[in-house]
Design a protein around this motif. Structure first.
Motif, mmCIF file in Angstrom:
data_model
loop_
_atom_site.group_PDB
_atom_site.id
_atom_site.type_symbol
_atom_site.label_atom_id
_atom_site.label_comp_id
_atom_site.label_asym_id
_atom_site.label_seq_id
_atom_site.Cartn_x
_atom_site.Cartn_y
_atom_site.Cartn_z
ATOM 1 N N ALA A 14 0.708 -1.196 -0.112
ATOM 2 C CA ALA A 14 0.034 -0.203 -0.006
ATOM 3 C C ALA A 14 0.941 1.281 -0.026
ATOM 4 O O ALA A 14 1.683 1.451 0.867
ATOM 5 N N ASP A 15 0.824 1.992 -0.874
ATOM 6 C CA ASP A 15 1.573 3.058 -1.178
ATOM 7 C C ASP A 15 3.044 2.963 -1.221
ATOM 8 O O ASP A 15 3.909 3.535 -0.392
ATOM 9 N N ASN A 72 -2.100 1.339 8.812
ATOM 10 C CA ASN A 72 -2.289 2.422 7.744
ATOM 11 C C ASN A 72 -3.360 2.575 6.729
ATOM 12 O O ASN A 72 -3.804 3.438 5.952
ATOM 13 N N LEU A 73 -3.773 1.198 6.297
ATOM 14 C CA LEU A 73 -4.727 0.917 5.411
ATOM 15 C C LEU A 73 -6.119 1.681 5.981
ATOM 16 O O LEU A 73 -7.102 1.707 5.192
ATOM 17 N N GLN A 79 -5.538 5.727 -1.414
ATOM 18 C CA GLN A 79 -4.322 4.729 -1.396
ATOM 19 C C GLN A 79 -4.266 4.068 -2.637
ATOM 20 O O GLN A 79 -4.996 3.382 -3.426
ATOM 21 N N ASN A 106 -6.431 1.814 -7.160
ATOM 22 C CA ASN A 106 -6.398 3.008 -6.386
ATOM 23 C C ASN A 106 -7.866 2.880 -5.570
ATOM 24 O O ASN A 106 -8.980 2.528 -6.385
ATOM 25 N N ASN A 109 -10.506 3.667 1.709
ATOM 26 C CA ASN A 109 -11.015 2.841 2.681
ATOM 27 C C ASN A 109 -12.396 2.971 3.180
ATOM 28 O O ASN A 109 -12.759 4.075 3.351
#
Length: 168
Positions: A14-15, A72-73, A79, A106, A109
């Motif tokens: 993720a990122d 972080n998700l 994201q 992309n 959440n």
């Protein structure tokens, strides 16, 4: 003829950060929005898919537990998610080779479920994203691209929304 086999290895980022302690990723279903057509000239009704209109797509991740990387998700905003995986593929001559695939998403959440706390058990949490852009690459070749915000719907290099964009 080729026969797809089991996934033999996978990673989730993720990122550009490797996400630890996840178990599986459920790729989004791609379902066309439809419009009911009825009236003179047809028998009954037809639930006709509308050109390039895709219903909401959800991408989900299952995690064994909570940790710094998968927390972080839960952050708001878009994201950039990446799933890399290899599958065994049996060729027509019987040889088995690993086939590399990547999926780029992309997403935003929309659900962060850290799971349950129970002695002797995994937490079994899940994270869900609304998908805005979905890109699938197999052995280095883009096979599918859906970009909902930019009217792009490509399959094996054919852009089915090109005429729609040109008309706009």
């Amino acid at each position: 003829m080729i026969i797809s086999g089991a996934v033999i290895a996978h990673r989730f980022l993720a990122d550009s950060v490797d996400i630890a302690d996840y178990v599986s990723c459920q790729l989004p279903s791609i379902e066309s929005a439809t419009n009911e057509i009825k009236g003179a000239g047809i028998l009954g009704s037809i639930d006709m898919p509308m050109t390039g209109q895709i219903n909401a797509m959800t991408f989900s991740v299952t995690a064994r537990g909570i940790n710094k990387s998968n927390a972080n998700l839960a952050k708001p905003g878009i994201q950039k998610l990446e799933i890399r995986f290899n599958r065994d593929v049996t060729q027509s001559d019987g040889s088995v080779i690993p086939e590399g695939s990547k999926v780029f998403i992309n997403g935003v959440n929309k659900k962060y479920d850290p799971g349950k706390v129970e002695q002797g058990s995994n937490m079994d949490g899940s994270i869900e994203f609304e998908v805005l852009r979905y890109r699938q690459v197999i052995n280095g070749v883009e096979t599918l691209l859906i970009d909902k915000l930019n009217y792009v719907y490509k399959i094996n290099g054919v852009d089915y929304m090109e005429k729609v964009r040109a008309a706009l």
